[in-house]
Scaffold this motif. Structure first.
Motif, mmCIF file in Angstrom:
data_model
loop_
_atom_site.group_PDB
_atom_site.id
_atom_site.type_symbol
_atom_site.label_atom_id
_atom_site.label_comp_id
_atom_site.label_asym_id
_atom_site.label_seq_id
_atom_site.Cartn_x
_atom_site.Cartn_y
_atom_site.Cartn_z
ATOM 1 N N VAL A 361 7.800 -1.168 -10.356
ATOM 2 C CA VAL A 361 7.543 -0.486 -9.087
ATOM 3 C C VAL A 361 6.503 -1.246 -8.294
ATOM 4 C CG1 VAL A 361 6.435 1.549 -8.154
ATOM 5 C CG2 VAL A 361 8.220 1.791 -9.816
ATOM 6 N N VAL A 363 5.760 -4.431 -8.394
ATOM 7 C CA VAL A 363 6.235 -5.695 -7.845
ATOM 8 C C VAL A 363 7.035 -5.456 -6.570
ATOM 9 C CG1 VAL A 363 7.889 -7.531 -8.245
ATOM 10 C CG2 VAL A 363 6.214 -7.003 -9.971
ATOM 11 N N PHE A 364 7.863 -4.420 -6.568
ATOM 12 C CA PHE A 364 8.757 -4.267 -5.421
ATOM 13 C C PHE A 364 8.202 -3.430 -4.295
ATOM 14 C CE2 PHE A 364 12.066 -6.737 -6.757
ATOM 15 C CZ PHE A 364 12.431 -6.481 -8.048
ATOM 16 N N SER A 365 7.177 -2.674 -4.523
ATOM 17 C CA SER A 365 6.711 -1.840 -3.426
ATOM 18 C C SER A 365 5.282 -2.118 -3.049
ATOM 19 C CB SER A 365 6.852 -0.370 -3.790
ATOM 20 O OG SER A 365 5.985 -0.076 -4.855
ATOM 21 N N CYS A 366 4.679 -3.192 -3.569
ATOM 22 C CA CYS A 366 3.276 -3.406 -3.273
ATOM 23 C C CYS A 366 3.063 -4.201 -1.993
ATOM 24 C CB CYS A 366 2.597 -4.124 -4.416
ATOM 25 S SG CYS A 366 3.310 -5.717 -4.726
ATOM 26 N N TRP A 367 4.043 -5.007 -1.625
ATOM 27 C CA TRP A 367 3.803 -5.837 -0.448
ATOM 28 C C TRP A 367 3.919 -5.006 0.810
ATOM 29 C CZ3 TRP A 367 1.716 -10.398 0.158
ATOM 30 C CH2 TRP A 367 1.732 -10.932 1.451
ATOM 31 N N ASP A 368 2.853 -4.952 1.579
ATOM 32 C CA ASP A 368 2.855 -4.149 2.787
ATOM 33 C C ASP A 368 3.339 -5.025 3.929
ATOM 34 O OD1 ASP A 368 0.340 -1.992 4.335
ATOM 35 O OD2 ASP A 368 2.466 -2.338 4.748
ATOM 36 N N PHE A 369 4.536 -4.703 4.437
ATOM 37 C CA PHE A 369 5.126 -5.554 5.471
ATOM 38 C C PHE A 369 4.415 -5.403 6.808
ATOM 39 C CE2 PHE A 369 9.173 -7.362 3.943
ATOM 40 C CZ PHE A 369 9.082 -6.951 2.642
ATOM 41 N N LYS A 370 3.582 -4.368 6.934
ATOM 42 C CA LYS A 370 2.904 -4.190 8.215
ATOM 43 C C LYS A 370 1.813 -5.223 8.428
ATOM 44 C CE LYS A 370 1.832 0.166 7.533
ATOM 45 N NZ LYS A 370 2.763 0.683 6.547
ATOM 46 N N VAL A 377 -3.072 -11.188 4.989
ATOM 47 C CA VAL A 377 -1.963 -11.561 4.120
ATOM 48 C C VAL A 377 -2.501 -12.249 2.871
ATOM 49 C CG1 VAL A 377 -0.052 -13.147 3.919
ATOM 50 C CG2 VAL A 377 -0.191 -11.675 5.876
ATOM 51 N N SER A 381 -2.221 -11.025 -1.041
ATOM 52 C CA SER A 381 -1.693 -11.835 -2.150
ATOM 53 C C SER A 381 -2.687 -11.884 -3.295
ATOM 54 C CB SER A 381 -1.439 -13.263 -1.703
ATOM 55 O OG SER A 381 -0.459 -13.323 -0.749
ATOM 56 N N ILE A 384 -2.682 -8.623 -5.174
ATOM 57 C CA ILE A 384 -1.501 -8.430 -6.016
ATOM 58 C C ILE A 384 -1.580 -9.321 -7.240
ATOM 59 C CG2 ILE A 384 0.978 -8.738 -6.099
ATOM 60 C CD1 ILE A 384 1.053 -7.947 -3.202
ATOM 61 N N ASN B 68 4.502 -13.385 7.120
ATOM 62 C CA ASN B 68 5.140 -12.637 6.054
ATOM 63 C C ASN B 68 5.904 -13.606 5.159
ATOM 64 O OD1 ASN B 68 6.807 -10.941 4.518
ATOM 65 N ND2 ASN B 68 6.773 -9.396 6.130
ATOM 66 N N TYR B 115 15.385 -9.171 -1.607
ATOM 67 C CA TYR B 115 14.868 -9.768 -2.821
ATOM 68 C C TYR B 115 15.941 -10.504 -3.614
ATOM 69 C CZ TYR B 115 10.731 -6.939 -1.997
ATOM 70 O OH TYR B 115 9.610 -6.375 -1.453
ATOM 71 N N LEU B 135 5.044 -13.424 -3.540
ATOM 72 C CA LEU B 135 4.051 -12.362 -3.453
ATOM 73 C C LEU B 135 2.652 -12.877 -3.749
ATOM 74 C CD1 LEU B 135 5.604 -9.295 -5.280
ATOM 75 C CD2 LEU B 135 4.977 -9.444 -2.911
ATOM 76 N N MET B 172 14.699 2.835 -9.312
ATOM 77 C CA MET B 172 13.289 2.519 -9.470
ATOM 78 C C MET B 172 12.518 2.886 -8.210
ATOM 79 S SD MET B 172 11.741 -1.142 -10.266
ATOM 80 C CE MET B 172 12.675 -1.748 -8.919
ATOM 81 N N PHE B 179 6.761 3.182 -1.285
ATOM 82 C CA PHE B 179 7.736 2.206 -0.814
ATOM 83 C C PHE B 179 8.024 2.407 0.663
ATOM 84 C CE2 PHE B 179 11.095 -0.703 -0.807
ATOM 85 C CZ PHE B 179 12.190 -0.152 -0.180
ATOM 86 N N THR B 182 5.240 0.945 2.725
ATOM 87 C CA THR B 182 4.998 -0.492 2.713
ATOM 88 C C THR B 182 6.180 -1.260 3.315
ATOM 89 O OG1 THR B 182 5.851 -0.621 0.469
ATOM 90 C CG2 THR B 182 3.482 -0.507 0.725
ATOM 91 N N HIS B 184 7.793 -1.391 5.943
ATOM 92 C CA HIS B 184 7.756 -0.864 7.300
ATOM 93 C C HIS B 184 7.050 -1.881 8.166
ATOM 94 C CE1 HIS B 184 5.350 2.033 10.071
ATOM 95 N NE2 HIS B 184 6.384 1.577 10.688
#
Lengths: 763, 187
Positions: A361, A363-370, A377, A381, A384, B68, B115, B135, B172, B179, B182, B184
């Motif tokens: 979870v 790995v896939f939801s930690c990067w904040d795209f905002k 940035v 990194s 993380i 990004n 991904y 990342l 998951m 999620f 983030t 967004h």
């Protein structure tokens, strides 16, 4: 496609190890172990079909606009190695026909809440079969069209609003969606479009809700930055790890506790007494008072002796009652806050799903795209990677097996270190005790006055010695820990914390003994409570000065020393154990001191604020993250635990002992001329009851319930049962989750088995 | 509200509004953002559906996407040709999915595609390794990357085929409370 072969091989090897049967044995005897023996088969068949289909693919003519789709479709089908007949059957599976099938660019397997209008299943199967065999534009066009029909028909049964919502949530390209919309909604009559002119109030409410949501999202980051020191803590945690972060978070917690304490005592004690001063101060102010607390301060709002024992503002505000109830109330509030935080921390550590999904979870939801600024940035990194490294370090807890001799040696080293530490603590405590009883028979007063130092400086000797012990012994403990060579940094910190805790507990214990046993019996003092308050004040201030000096000079010098003389390339690591225990020590002194010196929380508040910035600065200049990152999830729980158990409970015991048994001094303070402070409280309660008869029932309730042991036993029995039930529920949920996961895995295996069987039958 | 603009027909704007999570005003604002990337390429009149594609370099230079690490994958996933060159439709689609109103399943679907570096509808180990390196900006050692990948697949792979399918991923994501916030981009 290479990994297909890899999986095949590894599976075969595994199966060989497990069963001993040759991998190619694909007969109908797998009644005993269907899953294991036929798990080989899909992969083997994959390989064969894979070879077949690559030939087909290479001979195919190229490039229509839909070729990418076909390549995807076909490659997907190839991957499972299904023949055409199998595909036909599979495509008519209920789960497949209820789904939205392929479109121009994407595939989507929807959830089960589909419209009841199921599209024609056979056509879907034939579509897939066609696509695999021949690649002509016509058939592709047919496929696309049929898919489109399916999508359109799924939208038609719904109202405009529902249909729009569903259309928006489809994972198709915008152009496709517009086409589908054109087809699907053009079939509705014009009246429905007119119906789209939704009434005013709906429009308005929608406008309001969207505006509100926009406001909220733009304000949320502002609110979170209002949380004190939020951005500073983020930077620190990213660079130095969660251990150091837990120290700073703990500092912030203590700050808020002290603020609360200060506000309550300020409102009810300090402010009223400040407005109606009982007498004017006699002494003049000279600088040394800031250190000793005597002189000008001794007869001021700072200490217990100043507060009157009568009423203020006519007959309305009884000072003794206010004093007694305020102190009781603050302790009660702090108790509740600490218990609440403790239970929350424990709850976080014992969650049901904790061990399962953390890394994936994260790995896939930690990067904040905002986040768009370059620095942010980079910080993200860093954060993380630090977090991932910490989680990894937990996973690699491998230990090398040691020989007997090595283990024995390590045991002896540990034992020696512990004995050394305990002896040093004992010596330090004895030193403080003898000094406080003046058994050394030094005449400090004469000695200091001979050097022309101002009066009362000899009072600083005790606090200086205590602070010196607090400074030197933790360094000695660090040396011991270094000699013991612990493997994991986590263990090292825990051992250090425990040793420092022993030191602080003994020192405070000895001092409490002095304050509660010796000083009240000392008849030369006019106002012993003020004297105790002054001692506490001196200890706090001296501690602060020593910490400042140590942070600025000590850590800086140590870094210079280690880099030039010891020639280490890395800067030293932040010493969490020592710093946290210092915070707890200061907080314990403050809590004990609230009874004797109501302004002490303010002093502690200032001290904490200055400490934060100082420590932050020193951290950035002189320290580095630990080489082996370790996860400090339980550090916060440990700190709050220590704050609760020895620190706060000890304080409560001390204060209750003081209030219950010790005779207050006769000439000063709100409880003068009473046998105990508690008596003052009882008198105040009686006054209140007489004044407000309503409160009589409250005291009756108190007498019946709280002082009745049966009720207490019953209450604790009920609580224990509730806790037991909850623990069992959590346990049961964990078991169910693991069983369900196993079930999903088995379903996957069953699916593969059935597909393989189908393949076989179709041949 | 008022129909004073001449860029789109009313039907076009209605269509855009129904198919994305944006209002009329936001669609126009996004159009101007799109146009600002290359004013000479993008006409001011979209009523006859001109076929204009902005190259990936321009899209990747937008301030929201510039730093990004996944910008290339985002552009590839949402672009029609799979190379990152986006039409206005693709542009609107991208920001619509990445807006705060998009539902979780939709976002999870596109996140999965982002991904999935090799576009094979599965997140395999190599995809995971690339994701991790992006990342952490290559700060983890190879061993650490390998261990994390193994653990992730171990945790999330439910049907036990050694890689993550869309179902595994969505399952998951259901357990990831942050999620939605983030994944967004605000524009």
């Amino acid at each position: 496609m290479d990994y297909n072969v890899d999986i095949c091989e590894t599976d075969i090897d595994y199966e060989n190890l497990a069963d001993g049967e040759p991998a190619q044995d694909f007969s109908f005897n797998p009644i005993n172990e269907p899953e294991t023996s036929t798990q080989n088969c899909p992969e083997i068949l994959e390989m064969e079909v894979f070879k077949e289909c690559t030939d087909v693919q290479s001979s195919r003519s190229s490039s229509t606009s839909d070729e990418s789709l076909d390549r995807e479709e076909i490659s997907h089908l190839q991957r499972h190695g299904w023949s055409a007949a199998t595909v036909k059957v599979l495509a008519s599976m209920p789960s497949r026909t209820a789904e939205l099938n392929k479109s121009r660019r994407v595939r989507y397997q929807a959830s089960s809440h589909e419209s009841p209008h199921c599209p024609r299943p056979v056509q879907g199967a034939s579509v897939l079969a066609d696509v695999e065999e021949i690649n002509t534009e016509a058939s592709n066009f047919c496929a696309a069209e049929n898919n489109m029909d399916q999508l359109v028909s799924s939208l038609q049964g719904l109202s405009v609003h529902e249909g729009t919502r569903k259309l928006r949530a489809m994972p198709l390209s915008l152009a496709d969606k517009i086409e589908i919309r054109k087809v699907a909604f053009s079939l509705k009559t014009e009246s429905s479009f007119i119906g789209r002119n939704i009434p005013c109030y709906t429009h308005l409410s929608m406008y309001i809700s969207t505006t509100w949501r926009h406001c909220l999202f733009s304000c949320l980051p502002v609110f979170s930055s209002f949380k004190l020191w939020h951005s500073a803590l983020k930077t620190l945690s990213g660079r130095y790890g969660t251990g150091v972060l837990s120290y700073f978070l703990f500092l912030r917690t203590l700050l808020f506790l002290n603020l609360l304490l200060f506000v309550i005592t300020g409102l009810f004690l300090i402010f009223p007494q400040a407005i109606y001063p009982p007498r004017s101060s006699k002494a003049n102010f000279s600088g040394i008072e800031l250190l000793t607390g005597t002189g000008y301060f001794s007869d001021s709002l700072m200490f217990y002796g100043y507060y009157s024992n009568g009423t203020l503002h006519g007959d309305q505000y009884r000072m003794p009652a206010a004093y007694f109830f305020t102190i009781g109330f603050t302790l009660f509030i702090i108790c509740i806050i600490l218990v609440y935080r403790l239970s929350k921390s424990f709850g976080k550590n014992f969650q049901v799903l904790k061990s399962n999904e953390n890394l994936a979870v994260k790995v896939f939801s930690c990067w904040d795209f905002k986040v768009s600024k370059k620095i942010s940035v980079r910080l993200q990194s860093e954060k993380i990677s630090t977090q991932l490294k910490e989680q990894l370090s937990e996973m690699i807890k491998g230990e090398d097996k040691k020989t007997c001799m090595q283990q024995l040696r390590r045991l002896i080293v540990h034992l020696l270190a512990w004995i050394a530490c305990l002896i040093s603590i004992f010596l330090g405590t004895i030193g403080v005790h003898y000094l406080s009883e003046n058994k050394f028979n030094f005449n400090f007063k004469a000695m200091l006055q001979a050097h022309n130092l101002p009066k009362d400086t000899e009072l600083l000797v005790l606090s200086a010695v205590v602070s010196g012990i607090n400074l030197l012994l933790p360094g000695f403990f660090n040396l011991c820990v270094w000699a013991e060579k612990y493997e994991s940094p986590g263990t090292r910190v825990y051992v250090s914390v425990f040793r420092n805790l022993l030191l602080k507990v003994s020192v405070i214990g000895v001092l409490c003994y002095r304050w509660l046993e010796r000083i009240p019996d000392n008849s030369t003092l006019e106002c012993w409570e003020s004297f105790v308050g002054q001692e506490l004040y001196r200890l706090l201030v001296m501690d602060f000065i020593v910490t400042v000096v140590y942070t600025f000079l000590g850590e800086f010098l140590w870094r210079v020393f280690s880099q030039t003389i010891l020639q280490k390339k890395r800067k030293p690591v932040f010493d969490i154990a020592r710093n946290v225990l210092e915070l707890i020590y200061g907080q314990t002194l403050t809590w004990i001191g609230v009874l004797f010196a109501p302004l002490l929380p303010a002093v502690q508040l200032i001290k904490l604020i200055v400490l934060f910035y100082m420590k932050k600065r020193s951290l950035i200049l002189n320290c580095q993250a630990s080489r082996k990152p370790w996860r400090a999830t339980q550090m916060t729980t440990l700190f709050i635990c220590i704050l609760w158990f020895p620190s706060f409970l000890g304080t409560v015991v001390t204060i209750i002992y003081t209030v219950w048994t010790i005779k207050p001094s006769e000439n000063c303070g709100p409880f003068r001329n009473l046998k105990t402070m508690f008596e003052g409280g009882q008198m105040s309660t009686r006054h209140l009851e007489d004044a407000h008869p309503i409160l009589k029932w409250l005291s009756w309730v108190y007498d019946c319930l709280v002082e009745n042991p049966v009720f207490l036993f019953l209450a604790s029995g009920v609580f224990l049962m509730v806790i037991y039930f909850q623990a069992q529920v959590v346990d049961g949920q964990r078991k169910i989750i693991s069983r369900l996961e196993k079930q999903i895995e088995n379903e996957g295996k069953d699916k593969k088995f059935l597909i393989a069987k189908l393949q076989d039958l179709c041949k | 509200m008022g129909n004073k603009q001449t860029i789109f027909t009313a039907q076009q704007l209605d269509a855009y509004q129904d198919c994305t999570y944006f209002t009329r005003k936001e669609i126009l604002r996004l159009f101007y953002r799109y146009r600002d990337l290359a004013p000479q390429l993008v006409p001011l009149d979209y009523t006859n559906h001109p076929d204009v594609k902005l190259p990936y370099e321009l899209i990747g230079s937008m301030p929201e996407l510039k730093d990004n690490p996944f910008r290339q994958r985002i552009a590839e996933v949402f672009s029609e040709d799979g190379e990152g060159n986006m039409t206005l439709d693709d542009f609107l689609d991208m920001f619509s999915v990445l807006s705060e109103m998009a539902p979780r399943d939709l976002k999870a679907y596109y996140a999965f595609k982002i991904y999935d570096f090799n576009n094979d509808d599965f997140i395999c180990k190599s995809d995971l390794e690339k994701t991790l390196n992006k990342l952490t900006r290559n700060e983890l050692t190879e061993d650490e990357v390998r261990m994390v990948c193994e653990k992730v697949i171990d945790e999330a792979d439910l049907d036990n085929d050694g890689r993550l399918s869309l179902e595994d991923f969505q399952h998951m994501i259901v357990r990831a409370p942050d999620f939605l916030s983030t994944f967004h981009i605000r524009i």
